[in-house]
Write a protein that holds these residues in place. Structure first.
Motif, PDB file in Angstrom:
ATOM      1  N   PRO A  10      30.688  -6.994 105.722  1.00 14.80           N
ATOM      2  CA  PRO A  10      30.007  -6.947 104.849  1.00 14.80           C
ATOM      3  C   PRO A  10      29.318  -5.751 104.828  1.00 14.80           C
ATOM      4  N   TYR A  16      24.008  -7.333 101.402  1.00 11.35           N
ATOM      5  CA  TYR A  16      24.809  -8.280 102.170  1.00 11.35           C
ATOM      6  C   TYR A  16      24.124 -10.174 101.829  1.00 11.35           C
ATOM      7  N   TYR A  32      27.377 -10.573  99.712  1.00  5.74           N
ATOM      8  CA  TYR A  32      28.453 -10.780 100.896  1.00  5.74           C
ATOM      9  C   TYR A  32      28.165 -12.333 101.169  1.00  5.74           C
TER      10      TYR A  32
END
Length: 162
Positions: free
Chosen positions: A7, A61, A64
């Protein structure tokens, strides 16, 4: 690879292009040119950096989450991540077009394509991870406002000879 590195990499990656764009916007030539444009209301320069940092972090994010939950590049996440990569490339391209080349017409078309690519990213992310699609909504809102500002600047500076 340590689980926290994935991440972290996803969050850092979008910020790299944003950081590179600073070199274009901070040049004396670009600053002087931009200051002399006919512009509508726009956010002050002091908030733009923190807002973009937040947006780049959330979009990273979000990517991810889709990568993780969609089986990476060899799973269901392949298409959504390709769409994400397209919107990220369009995002990074706008600054050199607008500030570097000073092509207001092309920047207006480009930011419209970016807006569509963000919508496509949200739509393709949602079946894999709903949170990831929701994380992109502030980004879509910001680009919606930026598109209006870009359009106004283009319409009201067409006759400039730079």
């Amino acid at each position: 690879m340590a689980e926290y590195l994935r991440p972290a990499f996803a969050i850092i990656l979008p910020n790299l292009g944003g950081f590179a764009g600073l070199f274009v916007t901070r040049s004396n030539n670009s600053r002087h040119w931009y200051q002399n444009l006919n512009k509508p209301w726009r956010p002050s320069g002091g908030v733009i950096g923190p807002i973009w940092t937040y947006l780049y972090c959330t979009m990273g994010y979000a990517s991810y989450l889709v990568w993780r939950d969609g089986g990476g590049f060899n799973g269901r996440a392949r298409l959504p991540l390709a769409v994400f990569g397209t919107q990220l490339a369009l995002n990074w391209a706008w600054t050199p077009i607008f500030f570097g080349a000073k092509k207001l017409d092309l920047a207006t078309i480009e930011i419209g394509a970016l807006w569509g690519a963000i919508v496509a990213t949200i739509v393709t992310f949602k079946p894999i991870n709903k949170t990831s699609s929701y994380l992109l909504l502030p980004y879509l809102g910001w680009i919606s406002v930026a598109s209006c500002i870009n359009y106004y600047i283009w319409r009201n500076n067409k006759d400039r000879q730079d």
